[in-house]
Design an enzyme around this catalytic site. Structure first.
Site, PDB file in Angstrom:
ATOM      1  N   HIS A 306       0.856  -1.198   0.000  1.00 30.95           N
ATOM      2  CA  HIS A 306       0.000   0.000   0.000  1.00 30.95           C
ATOM      3  C   HIS A 306       0.887   1.241   0.000  1.00 30.95           C
ATOM      4  O   HIS A 306       1.948   1.248   0.630  1.00 30.95           O
ATOM      5  CB  HIS A 306      -0.900   0.020   1.242  1.00 30.95           C
ATOM      6  N   ASP A 363      -7.900  -5.387  -0.136  1.00 34.72           N
ATOM      7  CA  ASP A 363      -8.342  -6.256  -1.240  1.00 34.72           C
ATOM      8  C   ASP A 363      -7.956  -7.712  -1.061  1.00 34.72           C
ATOM      9  O   ASP A 363      -8.342  -8.554  -1.876  1.00 34.72           O
ATOM     10  CB  ASP A 363      -7.745  -5.732  -2.555  1.00 34.72           C
TER      11      ASP A 363
HETATM   12  C1  SDX Z   1      -6.166   0.048  -2.995  1.00 34.49           C
HETATM   13  O1  SDX Z   1      -4.410   4.568  -2.098  1.00 34.49           O
HETATM   14  C2  SDX Z   1      -5.357   3.953  -1.491  1.00 34.49           C
HETATM   15  O2  SDX Z   1      -5.770   4.325  -0.408  1.00 34.49           O
HETATM   16  C3  SDX Z   1      -5.923   2.749  -2.240  1.00 34.49           C
HETATM   17  C4  SDX Z   1      -6.946   1.905  -1.495  1.00 34.49           C
HETATM   18  C5  SDX Z   1      -8.235   2.680  -1.263  1.00 34.49           C
HETATM   19  O3  SDX Z   1      -8.986   2.299  -0.343  1.00 34.49           O
HETATM   20  O4  SDX Z   1      -8.535   3.597  -2.057  1.00 34.49           O
HETATM   21  O5  SDX Z   1      -6.423   1.481  -0.251  1.00 34.49           O
HETATM   22  C6  SDX Z   1      -7.344   0.668  -2.312  1.00 34.49           C
HETATM   23  O6  SDX Z   1      -5.893   0.394  -4.122  1.00 34.49           O
HETATM   24  C7  SDX Z   1      -5.309  -0.937  -2.230  1.00 34.49           C
HETATM   25  C8  SDX Z   1      -4.066  -1.394  -3.054  1.00 34.49           C
HETATM   26  C9  SDX Z   1      -4.558  -2.480  -4.021  1.00 34.49           C
HETATM   27  N1  SDX Z   1      -3.473  -2.867  -4.958  1.00 34.49           N
HETATM   28  C10 SDX Z   1      -2.843  -4.037  -4.852  1.00 34.49           C
HETATM   29  O7  SDX Z   1      -3.016  -4.855  -3.958  1.00 34.49           O
HETATM   30  C11 SDX Z   1      -1.878  -4.309  -6.011  1.00 34.49           C
HETATM   31  C12 SDX Z   1      -0.547  -4.842  -5.464  1.00 34.49           C
HETATM   32  N2  SDX Z   1       0.105  -3.777  -4.744  1.00 34.49           N
HETATM   33  C13 SDX Z   1       1.081  -2.961  -5.458  1.00 34.49           C
HETATM   34  O8  SDX Z   1       0.849  -2.791  -6.812  1.00 34.49           O
HETATM   35  C14 SDX Z   1       1.540  -1.741  -4.664  1.00 34.49           C
HETATM   36  O9  SDX Z   1       1.773  -2.171  -3.390  1.00 34.49           O
HETATM   37  C15 SDX Z   1       0.657  -0.515  -4.633  1.00 34.49           C
HETATM   38  C16 SDX Z   1       0.272  -0.057  -5.985  1.00 34.49           C
HETATM   39  C17 SDX Z   1      -0.565  -0.786  -3.824  1.00 34.49           C
HETATM   40  C18 SDX Z   1       1.466   0.590  -3.936  1.00 34.49           C
HETATM   41  O10 SDX Z   1       2.536   0.856  -4.761  1.00 34.49           O
HETATM   42  P1  SDX Z   1       3.566   2.056  -4.397  1.00 34.49           P
HETATM   43  O11 SDX Z   1       3.173   2.779  -3.179  1.00 34.49           O
HETATM   44  O12 SDX Z   1       3.793   2.853  -5.640  1.00 34.49           O
HETATM   45  O13 SDX Z   1       4.801   1.257  -3.981  1.00 34.49           O
HETATM   46  P2  SDX Z   1       5.878   0.715  -4.984  1.00 34.49           P
HETATM   47  O14 SDX Z   1       5.195   0.126  -6.184  1.00 34.49           O
HETATM   48  O15 SDX Z   1       6.899   1.777  -5.188  1.00 34.49           O
HETATM   49  O16 SDX Z   1       6.466  -0.487  -4.144  1.00 34.49           O
HETATM   50  C19 SDX Z   1       7.512  -0.263  -3.226  1.00 34.49           C
HETATM   51  C20 SDX Z   1       8.369  -1.514  -3.353  1.00 34.49           C
HETATM   52  C21 SDX Z   1       8.763  -1.826  -4.794  1.00 34.49           C
HETATM   53  O17 SDX Z   1       9.980  -2.509  -4.742  1.00 34.49           O
HETATM   54  P3  SDX Z   1      11.341  -1.633  -5.103  1.00 34.49           P
HETATM   55  O18 SDX Z   1      11.131  -1.058  -6.500  1.00 34.49           O
HETATM   56  O19 SDX Z   1      11.439  -0.555  -4.047  1.00 34.49           O
HETATM   57  O20 SDX Z   1      12.463  -2.654  -5.035  1.00 34.49           O
HETATM   58  O21 SDX Z   1       7.615  -2.652  -2.898  1.00 34.49           O
HETATM   59  C22 SDX Z   1       7.440  -3.563  -3.977  1.00 34.49           C
HETATM   60  C23 SDX Z   1       7.710  -2.813  -5.260  1.00 34.49           C
HETATM   61  O22 SDX Z   1       8.220  -3.702  -6.258  1.00 34.49           O
HETATM   62  N3  SDX Z   1       6.037  -4.005  -3.910  1.00 34.49           N
HETATM   63  C24 SDX Z   1       5.637  -5.254  -4.100  1.00 34.49           C
HETATM   64  C25 SDX Z   1       4.238  -5.216  -3.922  1.00 34.49           C
HETATM   65  N4  SDX Z   1       3.859  -3.968  -3.664  1.00 34.49           N
HETATM   66  C26 SDX Z   1       4.971  -3.225  -3.669  1.00 34.49           C
HETATM   67  N5  SDX Z   1       6.297  -6.399  -4.386  1.00 34.49           N
HETATM   68  C27 SDX Z   1       5.543  -7.515  -4.494  1.00 34.49           C
HETATM   69  N6  SDX Z   1       4.200  -7.556  -4.347  1.00 34.49           N
HETATM   70  C28 SDX Z   1       3.518  -6.431  -4.062  1.00 34.49           C
HETATM   71  N7  SDX Z   1       2.209  -6.474  -3.896  1.00 34.49           N
END
Ligand code: SDX
Length: 428
Positions: A306, A363
């Site tokens: 998140h 989710d």
């Molecule tokens: C919702 O914003 C809100 O409030 C949203 C929400 C709402 O109520 O409105 O809460 C609802 O959208 C919840 C999130 C649902 N999405 C997912 O579950 C999809 C999987 N999650 C990721 O795509 C990610 O965690 C996000 C999109 C939710 C957040 O991404 P960020 O904040 O841009 O973080 P990032 O992508 O920069 O990740 C930081 C690191 C990265 O690694 P590095 O590049 O630093 O090495 O963490 C890793 C990412 O690769 N990472 C994950 C991961 N999520 C982040 N690695 C593996 N699996 C994951 N799920």
């Protein structure tokens, strides 16, 4: 208010920037005069460090895993309140008295039907259209039916449009589902609760009486509460940005629905259940954990991570408890829930997830319950949009009434070609 200042040193010049404090949470550096004073922009793709507005609706402490709606903790609202009452709270800022709640409930119930021509509008879609595609189209079309509540300068029209959107989303969501399975639409039954009405329109048929199951009604209502609002997330920011141009509320909510559909946002609930089903048995979990950690593999654990929560999403905790309760009360044992629990345990012990502070989000478990209630996975984000409409409408109203708000128009760091002269095609 500002009682301190930050000093920016740029090109040998000091610029003083006011620091503003809210009632709780991080202070903000007010950069509204930065470009005028320094000729420089700030740079923040994804707005990881940017506050777009003042808001009094929802507060999140991502480090502590705290979520408050108008100051009330989400677990208390999920346990003790109702979605209709939370809608009133988000819109008006205070918990309603009994009379206020009864009046609000009556008003919402009087807007549950949609214009009969809208039913015809559905006929243009293929039966196998994704229900979110239908929601984007139909909600955007509402502005073609309700012209008498599109003048955003009129507070009365803003409130009528708000009530219409909150009341009609369940009807439209149920219609999208019925259309996809080739069953007739059911009209709303205003003798039922908001959520009971939705369950009947979704799972009832004209040929039989539909008895609302109180266990499912309570679980669905709690799921709606958990999805009602969440500060300035991507879809809420989309609604605010669309609204900042003066677009009508129906168009703004349609824009929010489109943004929510993405798998990184509201589409994650559908993707998370599909992922858990693909994993199948717990012994396959290590392979998927390895893929999630592999930089060269675009795969991510859906329902994990998140932008704001660097601790357990408090909604995920309530969702997991609700999943356990619903499956137990319905006497359903779903191997997907066992896989989800096992995946969570393994991931939370893995250094990669610990170091990056990746926890289950709202989710991760929701699909297990929605599947148990009887929804196909392509309806999950529709349910998220139904519930989040309350938050979008509350945030849209707050933005319209905010004297500081103006049309949103970010700038950029330009990295393209500098000026060059046109060359006719014969000389290239
Ligand atoms: C919702 O914003 C809100 O409030 C949203 C929400 C709402 O109520 O409105 O809460 C609802 O959208 C919840 C999130 C649902 N999405 C997912 O579950 C999809 C999987 N999650 C990721 O795509 C990610 O965690 C996000 C999109 C939710 C957040 O991404 P960020 O904040 O841009 O973080 P990032 O992508 O920069 O990740 C930081 C690191 C990265 O690694 P590095 O590049 O630093 O090495 O963490 C890793 C990412 O690769 N990472 C994950 C991961 N999520 C982040 N690695 C593996 N699996 C994951 N799920």
């Amino acid at each position: 208010m500002s009682d301190t200042n930050a000093t920016l040193k740029l090109d040998g010049k000091d610029t003083s920037l006011p620091v503003l404090s809210g009632s709780v949470g991080p202070d903000v550096v007010d950069i509204r005069k930065l470009y005028a004073d320094t000729g420089a922009f700030t740079y923040d793709p994804g707005f990881t460090s940017t506050a777009s507005c003042r808001s009094a609706i929802t507060y999140i402490d991502g480090e502590e895993g705290v979520l408050l709606h108008r100051g009330y903790p989400i677990d208390q609202l999920a346990e003790q309140s109702s979605f209709t009452e939370v809608a009133y709270l988000l819109l008006h800022g205070e918990l309603p008295t009994r009379d206020e709640l009864d009046s609000f409930t009556y008003t919402i119930s009087r807007h549950t039907m949609v214009h009969e021509q809208l039913a015809t509008f559905f006929r243009g879609f293929r039966r196998d259209a994704h229900p979110m595609a239908i929601m984007c189209g139909v909600v955007g079309a509402l502005s073609a039916f309700y012209h008498d509540s599109t003048d955003i300068t009129d507070p009365k029209q803003r409130m009528i449009a708000s009530h219409r959107l909150i009341a009609k989303m369940p009807t439209i969501a149920a219609m999208a589902y019925k259309y996809s399975i080739g069953q007739p639409f059911l009209y709303p039954d205003n003798t039922l609760s908001y959520t009971g009405n939705f369950l009947r329109m979704t799972f009832g048929v004209p040929a039989e009486h539909y008895e609302v199951n109180p266990i499912l009604e309570r679980a669905m209502d709690r799921i709606f509460i958990l999805h009602a609002d969440h500060e300035q997330n991507a879809s809420t920011s989309t609604v605010r940005l669309a609204g900042s141009s003066g677009a009508n509320p129906f168009a703004c909510i349609a824009a929010g629905i489109a943004c929510l559909w993405g798998p990184a946002h509201g589409g994650a609930n559908e993707a998370a259940l599909n992922m858990l089903r693909e994993i199948g048995r717990p012994e396959h979990i290590p392979e998927y954990i390895a893929r999630a950690k592999d930089k060269d593999d675009p795969f991510r654990l859906m329902g994990f991570g998140h932008r704001v929560y660097k601790n357990y999403d408090p909604r995920a905790k309530v969702m997991q408890q609700t999943a356990e309760e619903v499956l137990k009360e319905l006497n359903i044992s779903d191997p997907v829930l066992d896989t989800a629990r096992e995946l969570e345990q393994i991931a939370l012990k893995d250094d990669y997830f610990i170091e990056k502070k990746l926890y289950p989000n709202v989710d991760f478990y929701s699909g297990v319950i929605l599947n148990a209630i009887g929804f196909p996975s392509d309806m999950f984000t529709v349910l998220f949009a139904l519930a989040r409409t309350v938050g979008w409408v509350a945030q849209w109203n707050e933005m319209i009434s905010d004297p500081e708000q103006k049309i949103g128009r970010p700038r950029q760091l330009y990295v393209g070609d500098t000026e060059r002269q046109y060359v006719p095609v014969g000389s290239r």
